[in-house]
Design a protein around this motif. Structure first.
Motif, PDB file in Angstrom:
ATOM      1  N   HIS A   1       0.904  -1.153  -0.199  1.00  0.00           N
ATOM      2  CA  HIS A   1       0.040   0.074   0.058  1.00  0.00           C
ATOM      3  C   HIS A   1       0.804   1.392   0.113  1.00  0.00           C
ATOM      4  O   HIS A   1       1.947   1.366   0.218  1.00  0.00           O
ATOM      5  CB  HIS A   1      -0.852   0.170   1.206  1.00  0.00           C
ATOM      6  N   ASP A   2       0.233   2.307  -0.508  1.00  0.00           N
ATOM      7  CA  ASP A   2       1.083   3.622  -0.470  1.00  0.00           C
ATOM      8  C   ASP A   2       1.291   4.194   1.053  1.00  0.00           C
ATOM      9  O   ASP A   2       0.563   3.906   2.080  1.00  0.00           O
ATOM     10  CB  ASP A   2      -0.020   4.673  -1.043  1.00  0.00           C
ATOM     11  N   SER A   3       2.319   4.959   0.986  1.00  0.00           N
ATOM     12  CA  SER A   3       2.625   5.513   2.034  1.00  0.00           C
ATOM     13  C   SER A   3       3.175   7.070   1.933  1.00  0.00           C
ATOM     14  O   SER A   3       3.645   7.241   0.568  1.00  0.00           O
ATOM     15  CB  SER A   3       3.488   4.964   3.124  1.00  0.00           C
ATOM     16  N   SER A   4       3.323   7.966   3.017  1.00  0.00           N
ATOM     17  CA  SER A   4       4.071   9.259   2.425  1.00  0.00           C
ATOM     18  C   SER A   4       5.371   9.442   3.413  1.00  0.00           C
ATOM     19  O   SER A   4       5.027   8.859   4.500  1.00  0.00           O
ATOM     20  CB  SER A   4       2.885  10.440   2.624  1.00  0.00           C
ATOM     21  N   ASP A   5       6.084  10.274   2.926  1.00  0.00           N
ATOM     22  CA  ASP A   5       7.388  10.614   3.830  1.00  0.00           C
ATOM     23  C   ASP A   5       6.973  11.741   4.708  1.00  0.00           C
ATOM     24  O   ASP A   5       6.428  12.869   4.265  1.00  0.00           O
ATOM     25  CB  ASP A   5       8.452  10.756   3.009  1.00  0.00           C
ATOM     26  N   ALA A   6       7.352  11.502   6.240  1.00  0.00           N
ATOM     27  CA  ALA A   6       6.985  12.766   7.039  1.00  0.00           C
ATOM     28  C   ALA A   6       7.969  14.150   6.701  1.00  0.00           C
ATOM     29  O   ALA A   6       7.610  15.177   7.053  1.00  0.00           O
ATOM     30  CB  ALA A   6       7.110  12.232   8.459  1.00  0.00           C
ATOM     31  N   GLN A   7       9.166  13.575   6.181  1.00  0.00           N
ATOM     32  CA  GLN A   7      10.198  14.653   6.209  1.00  0.00           C
ATOM     33  C   GLN A   7       9.896  15.640   4.577  1.00  0.00           C
ATOM     34  O   GLN A   7       9.699  16.900   4.857  1.00  0.00           O
ATOM     35  CB  GLN A   7      11.532  14.309   5.922  1.00  0.00           C
ATOM     36  N   THR A   8       9.530  14.879   3.788  1.00  0.00           N
ATOM     37  CA  THR A   8       9.269  15.658   2.265  1.00  0.00           C
ATOM     38  C   THR A   8       7.758  15.522   1.886  1.00  0.00           C
ATOM     39  O   THR A   8       7.299  16.383   0.935  1.00  0.00           O
ATOM     40  CB  THR A   8      10.108  14.700   1.189  1.00  0.00           C
ATOM     41  N   GLY A   9       6.876  14.956   2.557  1.00  0.00           N
ATOM     42  CA  GLY A   9       5.545  14.857   1.848  1.00  0.00           C
ATOM     43  C   GLY A   9       5.394  13.959   0.627  1.00  0.00           C
ATOM     44  O   GLY A   9       4.174  13.803   0.093  1.00  0.00           O
ATOM     45  N   SER A  10       6.344  13.415   0.046  1.00  0.00           N
ATOM     46  CA  SER A  10       6.274  12.751  -1.284  1.00  0.00           C
ATOM     47  C   SER A  10       5.523  11.341  -0.971  1.00  0.00           C
ATOM     48  O   SER A  10       5.572  10.755  -0.041  1.00  0.00           O
ATOM     49  CB  SER A  10       7.747  12.611  -1.838  1.00  0.00           C
ATOM     50  N   LEU A  11       4.821  11.017  -1.963  1.00  0.00           N
ATOM     51  CA  LEU A  11       4.150   9.718  -2.117  1.00  0.00           C
ATOM     52  C   LEU A  11       5.038   8.519  -2.288  1.00  0.00           C
ATOM     53  O   LEU A  11       5.687   8.801  -3.478  1.00  0.00           O
ATOM     54  CB  LEU A  11       2.843   9.722  -2.951  1.00  0.00           C
ATOM     55  N   LYS A  12       4.955   7.463  -1.828  1.00  0.00           N
ATOM     56  CA  LYS A  12       5.627   6.315  -2.157  1.00  0.00           C
ATOM     57  C   LYS A  12       4.812   5.464  -2.511  1.00  0.00           C
ATOM     58  O   LYS A  12       3.843   4.885  -1.670  1.00  0.00           O
ATOM     59  CB  LYS A  12       6.547   5.631  -0.931  1.00  0.00           C
TER      60      LYS A  12
ATOM     61  N   LEU B   1       1.694   2.703   9.755  1.00  0.00           N
ATOM     62  CA  LEU B   1       1.426   3.845   9.527  1.00  0.00           C
ATOM     63  C   LEU B   1       1.409   4.774   8.125  1.00  0.00           C
ATOM     64  O   LEU B   1       2.053   4.049   7.254  1.00  0.00           O
ATOM     65  CB  LEU B   1       2.434   4.928  10.271  1.00  0.00           C
ATOM     66  N   ASP B   2       0.502   5.704   7.995  1.00  0.00           N
ATOM     67  CA  ASP B   2       0.501   6.160   6.652  1.00  0.00           C
ATOM     68  C   ASP B   2       1.521   7.146   6.290  1.00  0.00           C
ATOM     69  O   ASP B   2       1.804   7.216   5.122  1.00  0.00           O
ATOM     70  CB  ASP B   2      -1.014   6.746   6.505  1.00  0.00           C
ATOM     71  N   THR B   3       2.067   7.614   7.223  1.00  0.00           N
ATOM     72  CA  THR B   3       3.130   8.621   7.309  1.00  0.00           C
ATOM     73  C   THR B   3       4.373   8.102   8.019  1.00  0.00           C
ATOM     74  O   THR B   3       4.189   7.968   9.138  1.00  0.00           O
ATOM     75  CB  THR B   3       2.607  10.045   7.651  1.00  0.00           C
ATOM     76  N   THR B   4       5.562   8.051   7.233  1.00  0.00           N
ATOM     77  CA  THR B   4       6.723   7.380   8.043  1.00  0.00           C
ATOM     78  C   THR B   4       7.958   8.188   7.952  1.00  0.00           C
ATOM     79  O   THR B   4       7.865   9.162   7.070  1.00  0.00           O
ATOM     80  CB  THR B   4       6.844   5.950   7.207  1.00  0.00           C
ATOM     81  N   GLU B   5       8.996   7.750   8.775  1.00  0.00           N
ATOM     82  CA  GLU B   5      10.010   8.496   8.839  1.00  0.00           C
ATOM     83  C   GLU B   5      11.038   7.503   9.543  1.00  0.00           C
ATOM     84  O   GLU B   5      10.613   6.844  10.387  1.00  0.00           O
ATOM     85  CB  GLU B   5      10.165   9.654   9.465  1.00  0.00           C
ATOM     86  N   VAL B   6      12.321   7.708   9.492  1.00  0.00           N
ATOM     87  CA  VAL B   6      13.380   6.932  10.332  1.00  0.00           C
ATOM     88  C   VAL B   6      12.947   6.794  11.434  1.00  0.00           C
ATOM     89  O   VAL B   6      13.074   6.075  12.520  1.00  0.00           O
ATOM     90  CB  VAL B   6      14.520   7.349   9.636  1.00  0.00           C
ATOM     91  N   ALA B   7      12.819   8.386  12.186  1.00  0.00           N
ATOM     92  CA  ALA B   7      12.550   8.730  13.529  1.00  0.00           C
ATOM     93  C   ALA B   7      11.136   8.294  14.078  1.00  0.00           C
ATOM     94  O   ALA B   7      10.535   8.917  13.247  1.00  0.00           O
ATOM     95  CB  ALA B   7      13.098   9.832  13.963  1.00  0.00           C
ATOM     96  N   THR B   8      10.682   7.392  14.957  1.00  0.00           N
ATOM     97  CA  THR B   8       9.447   7.205  15.399  1.00  0.00           C
ATOM     98  C   THR B   8       9.297   7.911  16.634  1.00  0.00           C
ATOM     99  O   THR B   8      10.045   8.269  17.487  1.00  0.00           O
ATOM    100  CB  THR B   8       9.185   5.599  15.496  1.00  0.00           C
ATOM    101  N   THR B   9       7.973   8.274  16.975  1.00  0.00           N
ATOM    102  CA  THR B   9       7.894   9.060  17.988  1.00  0.00           C
ATOM    103  C   THR B   9       7.665   7.956  19.497  1.00  0.00           C
ATOM    104  O   THR B   9       7.156   7.009  18.996  1.00  0.00           O
ATOM    105  CB  THR B   9       6.912  10.079  17.947  1.00  0.00           C
ATOM    106  N   ASP B  10       7.512   8.565  20.520  1.00  0.00           N
ATOM    107  CA  ASP B  10       7.154   7.487  21.804  1.00  0.00           C
ATOM    108  C   ASP B  10       5.825   6.993  21.474  1.00  0.00           C
ATOM    109  O   ASP B  10       5.564   5.854  21.789  1.00  0.00           O
ATOM    110  CB  ASP B  10       7.510   8.511  23.016  1.00  0.00           C
TER     111      ASP B  10
END
Length: 412
Positions: A160-171, A324-333
């Motif tokens: 499924h699609d996801s988006s990057d939290a840093q750039t907002g780009s769709l993967k 998660l629909d929006t992802t990045e290397v660093a995850t939150t607590d």
């Protein structure tokens, strides 16, 4: 002049008249059989000559028919398949059967006249206009937009699609990529298999119809989210599929082809060395794919094996990001605290499914991990340098290095 008597058939003096008569009768029968054989041989020869003549006439007529060619410019497109190793004649026969060209010989002649063009034609599916001239049919085959049903699945891609939290780009996810590759028909009236149709088909409880291999069947049956049950079962590779097929048929062709690729690595038996089933090897390989650069894959695989052996949670951020629909290397607590069937911070063991399509290198790394006692690793800079250790204290110090480099900065 002395006149000689003509030879006479005189019975040998030692034979009785009855025996001599039997010999004469036998000779007469052999003579009659010889005449019959001669007549029969002559008849066979005549039939053969007539047959060759008839065949030659048919060949001549077929030759004239084979030279037929459409004037063009061609009508609505149809989809044809070209298989690996097919000759120009075989391709021509396929085109003739689909009414693309009037005759296979006309296409063969066009191919011979344009050897550089025919060499560009690769195995796969193409849409070409019906009733095209042979030359224009060849042009259509090598046109950039004629290839259909061709999709490239990159390593680490998810369903499924996801988006990057840093750039907002769709993967784009695998279903999205398949949908785009399935479009056929004229631009003004294209028909595509939608992502929703693929997702619905992929969530079917009829796993056999989807091509799920026996070694994954029981695990896939127990996947809690059916929309994700085919995750990892479509391998990272270049694929060709029939875009006119049903969504289920398309997925089955990809899943079956992927199973063959995985099985070629030894997945059916390699798990005995690391205590995993074939499906668990695939799950672990997907973690390696998302967590490691190629040079570190065997080491990350060893960390997974070592942690599972002592029942220590894997605590991989990639498993947190998976749902998660929006992802990045660093995850939150908050992300890490969410209990899901994939979050390895919230539970020990492997995720419920692969979290992506692993590369063959990642799978081989899990099948034969590097030797080592490491339990922790962290990438400390944007160049990908990764440090491995058994000591938790050293791991905390390595995390500080990663924080200093900014690699763990959050975009949320």
């Amino acid at each position: 002049m002395v006149m000689r008597a003509l030879p006479q058939n005189i019975d040998p003096p030692h034979m009785s008249r009855a025996e001599a008569r039997k010999q004469r009768e036998a000779r007469n029968k052999r003579a009659k059989r010889g005449k019959k054989v001669g007549v029969l041989a002559l008849l066979v020869l005549v039939i053969a000559v007539l047959g060759v003549g008839a065949y030659g006439a048919l060949w001549y007529m077929d030759r004239n028919k084979a030279a037929e060619d459409f004037a063009g410019p061609g009508g609505a497109p149809v989809v044809i398949q070209i298989n690996s190793g097919e000759t120009a004649s075989e391709i021509g026969a396929t085109l003739e059967a689909k009414n693309v060209v009037a005759s296979s010989a006309a296409f063969y002649n066009a191919a011979i006249a344009n050897p550089s063009e025919i060499q560009k034609v690769q195995p796969g599916f193409y849409q070409v206009p019906v009733q095209s001239s042979a030359a224009s049919a060849l042009d259509s085959l090598v046109a950039p937009d004629s290839r259909v049903g061709s999709v490239v699945i990159a390593e680490g891609r998810q369903l499924h699609d996801s988006s990057d939290a840093q750039t907002g780009s769709l993967k784009k996810g695998i279903y999205n990529l398949i949908s785009e590759a399935s479009c056929v028909g004229p631009v003004s009236a294209q028909k595509c298999v939608s992502t929703d149709e693929l997702n619905t088909a992929g969530a079917s409880s009829d796993l056999a119809s989807l091509g799920v291999p026996d070694w994954a069947m029981s695990s896939v049956k127990s996947v809690p989210d059916k929309d994700r049950q085919l995750e990892g079962l479509i391998a990272a590779s270049s694929w060709d599929f029939d875009p006119t097929a049903t969504p289920t048929e398309i997925l089955r062709s990809l899943v079956e082809g992927s199973a063959a690729k995985y099985e070629a690595t030894g997945i059916l038996t390699a798990g005995s060395g690391v205590g995993m089933s074939p499906y668990q090897l695939l799950v672990a390989a997907s973690l390696v794919e998302r967590e490691a650069l190629p040079g570190d894959m065997a080491k990350v695989a060893r960390v997974i094996v070592n942690r599972l052996a002592v029942d220590q949670p894997l605590q991989f951020d990639s498993t947190v990001n998976y749902s998660l629909d929006t992802t990045e290397v660093a995850t939150t607590d908050a992300d890490r605290e969410r209990v899901t069937p994939w979050n390895t911070y919230a539970m020990p063991g492997l995720p419920a499914t692969p979290i992506a399509s692993p590369s063959i290198d990642a799978l081989k790394a899990v099948e034969s991990p590097a030797a080592g006692d490491w339990l922790y690793f962290v990438t400390i800079n944007k160049e990908g340098q990764t440090l491995f250790t058994k000591s938790y204290e050293e791991h905390l110090a390595n995390i500080e290095l990663a924080q200093q480099s900014g690699i763990l900065d959050s975009g949320r």
